[in-house]
Design a protein around this motif. Structure first.
Motif, mmCIF file in Angstrom:
data_model
loop_
_atom_site.group_PDB
_atom_site.id
_atom_site.type_symbol
_atom_site.label_atom_id
_atom_site.label_comp_id
_atom_site.label_asym_id
_atom_site.label_seq_id
_atom_site.Cartn_x
_atom_site.Cartn_y
_atom_site.Cartn_z
ATOM 1 N N MET A 1 -1.638 -66.008 -4.451
ATOM 2 C CA MET A 1 -1.890 -65.060 -5.523
ATOM 3 C C MET A 1 -3.120 -65.475 -6.320
ATOM 4 S SD MET A 1 0.101 -62.441 -7.349
ATOM 5 C CE MET A 1 1.746 -62.981 -7.217
ATOM 6 N N ASN A 2 -3.376 -66.786 -6.429
ATOM 7 C CA ASN A 2 -4.523 -67.268 -7.173
ATOM 8 C C ASN A 2 -5.831 -66.785 -6.541
ATOM 9 O OD1 ASN A 2 -5.673 -68.612 -9.317
ATOM 10 N ND2 ASN A 2 -5.793 -70.550 -8.222
ATOM 11 N N ASN A 3 -5.883 -66.749 -5.192
ATOM 12 C CA ASN A 3 -7.077 -66.248 -4.505
ATOM 13 C C ASN A 3 -7.324 -64.788 -4.825
ATOM 14 O OD1 ASN A 3 -7.714 -68.658 -3.296
ATOM 15 N ND2 ASN A 3 -6.594 -68.198 -1.415
ATOM 16 N N LEU A 4 -6.258 -63.985 -4.885
ATOM 17 C CA LEU A 4 -6.369 -62.576 -5.207
ATOM 18 C C LEU A 4 -6.871 -62.382 -6.637
ATOM 19 C CD1 LEU A 4 -6.000 -59.791 -4.035
ATOM 20 C CD2 LEU A 4 -3.621 -59.876 -4.726
ATOM 21 N N TYR A 5 -6.352 -63.187 -7.569
ATOM 22 C CA TYR A 5 -6.815 -63.131 -8.960
ATOM 23 C C TYR A 5 -8.313 -63.456 -9.026
ATOM 24 C CZ TYR A 5 -7.710 -64.645 -13.731
ATOM 25 O OH TYR A 5 -8.251 -64.805 -14.979
ATOM 26 N N ASN A 6 -8.734 -64.509 -8.348
ATOM 27 C CA ASN A 6 -10.148 -64.888 -8.344
ATOM 28 C C ASN A 6 -11.028 -63.806 -7.730
ATOM 29 O OD1 ASN A 6 -9.623 -67.342 -9.575
ATOM 30 N ND2 ASN A 6 -9.380 -68.415 -7.624
ATOM 31 N N GLN A 7 -10.534 -63.170 -6.676
ATOM 32 C CA GLN A 7 -11.282 -62.102 -6.031
ATOM 33 C C GLN A 7 -11.420 -60.905 -6.976
ATOM 34 O OE1 GLN A 7 -9.592 -60.763 -2.332
ATOM 35 N NE2 GLN A 7 -11.533 -59.924 -1.632
ATOM 36 N N CYS A 8 -10.342 -60.563 -7.680
ATOM 37 C CA CYS A 8 -10.401 -59.459 -8.647
ATOM 38 C C CYS A 8 -11.382 -59.776 -9.772
ATOM 39 C CB CYS A 8 -9.018 -59.174 -9.226
ATOM 40 S SG CYS A 8 -7.885 -58.395 -8.071
ATOM 41 N N CYS A 9 -11.394 -61.014 -10.243
ATOM 42 C CA CYS A 9 -12.344 -61.429 -11.286
ATOM 43 C C CYS A 9 -13.782 -61.312 -10.769
ATOM 44 C CB CYS A 9 -12.058 -62.853 -11.739
ATOM 45 S SG CYS A 9 -10.571 -63.007 -12.733
ATOM 46 N N ARG A 10 -14.001 -61.704 -9.524
ATOM 47 C CA ARG A 10 -15.332 -61.648 -8.932
ATOM 48 C C ARG A 10 -15.816 -60.197 -8.803
ATOM 49 N NH1 ARG A 10 -14.378 -64.898 -4.968
ATOM 50 N NH2 ARG A 10 -13.792 -63.352 -3.428
ATOM 51 N N TYR A 11 -14.886 -59.263 -8.536
ATOM 52 C CA TYR A 11 -15.249 -57.856 -8.351
ATOM 53 C C TYR A 11 -15.156 -57.047 -9.642
ATOM 54 C CZ TYR A 11 -14.902 -58.637 -3.285
ATOM 55 O OH TYR A 11 -15.078 -59.081 -1.999
ATOM 56 N N HIS A 12 -14.890 -57.669 -10.777
ATOM 57 C CA HIS A 12 -14.765 -56.956 -12.061
ATOM 58 C C HIS A 12 -16.017 -56.116 -12.305
ATOM 59 C CE1 HIS A 12 -14.818 -56.419 -16.449
ATOM 60 N NE2 HIS A 12 -13.503 -56.350 -16.281
ATOM 61 N N GLY A 13 -15.820 -54.841 -12.665
ATOM 62 C CA GLY A 13 -16.926 -53.930 -12.928
ATOM 63 C C GLY A 13 -17.491 -53.259 -11.697
ATOM 64 N N GLN A 14 -16.951 -53.564 -10.521
ATOM 65 C CA GLN A 14 -17.442 -52.978 -9.280
ATOM 66 C C GLN A 14 -16.408 -52.025 -8.682
ATOM 67 O OE1 GLN A 14 -19.256 -55.711 -6.520
ATOM 68 N NE2 GLN A 14 -19.595 -57.204 -8.149
ATOM 69 N N ARG A 15 -16.892 -51.123 -7.827
ATOM 70 C CA ARG A 15 -15.999 -50.199 -7.127
ATOM 71 C C ARG A 15 -15.340 -50.940 -5.977
ATOM 72 N NH1 ARG A 15 -18.267 -46.307 -4.367
ATOM 73 N NH2 ARG A 15 -16.333 -45.175 -4.226
ATOM 74 N N VAL A 16 -14.018 -50.837 -5.911
ATOM 75 C CA VAL A 16 -13.255 -51.524 -4.870
ATOM 76 C C VAL A 16 -12.265 -50.572 -4.219
ATOM 77 C CG1 VAL A 16 -13.434 -53.792 -5.977
ATOM 78 C CG2 VAL A 16 -11.487 -52.306 -6.509
ATOM 79 N N ARG A 17 -11.752 -51.017 -3.088
ATOM 80 C CA ARG A 17 -10.650 -50.334 -2.406
ATOM 81 C C ARG A 17 -9.501 -51.331 -2.385
ATOM 82 N NH1 ARG A 17 -10.451 -47.298 3.379
ATOM 83 N NH2 ARG A 17 -8.232 -47.525 3.686
ATOM 84 N N ILE A 18 -8.353 -50.935 -2.975
ATOM 85 C CA ILE A 18 -7.184 -51.803 -3.055
ATOM 86 C C ILE A 18 -6.067 -51.199 -2.215
ATOM 87 C CG2 ILE A 18 -5.392 -52.742 -4.570
ATOM 88 C CD1 ILE A 18 -7.457 -52.845 -6.807
ATOM 89 N N ASN A 19 -5.524 -51.977 -1.280
ATOM 90 C CA ASN A 19 -4.373 -51.573 -0.468
ATOM 91 C C ASN A 19 -3.131 -52.249 -1.036
ATOM 92 O OD1 ASN A 19 -6.014 -50.178 1.420
ATOM 93 N ND2 ASN A 19 -6.546 -52.130 2.327
ATOM 94 N N CYS A 20 -2.061 -51.477 -1.193
ATOM 95 C CA CYS A 20 -0.809 -52.006 -1.749
ATOM 96 C C CYS A 20 0.275 -52.084 -0.682
ATOM 97 C CB CYS A 20 -0.339 -51.126 -2.905
ATOM 98 S SG CYS A 20 -1.432 -51.190 -4.327
ATOM 99 N N ARG A 21 1.303 -52.864 -0.971
ATOM 100 C CA ARG A 21 2.424 -53.063 -0.039
ATOM 101 C C ARG A 21 3.130 -51.763 0.324
ATOM 102 N NH1 ARG A 21 3.634 -58.520 0.405
ATOM 103 N NH2 ARG A 21 2.793 -59.773 -1.295
#
Length: 80
Positions: A1-21
């Motif tokens: 989960m820590n990697n996902l948090y870091n990735q979200c922080c890195r992409y803050h302010g950018q357009r992303v595509r998020i896939n959910c369970r």
């Protein structure tokens, strides 16, 4: 989960595509990140739901629990 948090922080302010369970896919700009949730302002033209624009969360979109996310990538990879 820590990697996902870091990735979200890195992409803050950018357009992303998020896939959910649950199989849902969200495309939009990351507007806020906490240790257990990421907020996304959805893109209306790419199937965003437009949720979270009134009341709590006004202007930041809607929150997605980090535990529900299976994948996140920059949206520019999918829409060129």
């Amino acid at each position: 989960m820590n990697n996902l948090y870091n990735q979200c922080c890195r992409y803050h302010g950018q357009r992303v595509r998020i896939n959910c369970r649950d199989g849902s896919v969200h495309v939009g700009e990351i507007t806020r990140v906490s240790r257990n949730r990421v907020w996304i302002r959805p893109d209306a033209e790419f199937g965003g739901y437009g949720l979270g624009w009134f009341g709590e969360g006004f202007g930041v979109g809607f929150g997605i629990a980090l535990g529900a996310i299976t994948g996140i990538a920059l949206a520019s990879v999918f829409f060129w």
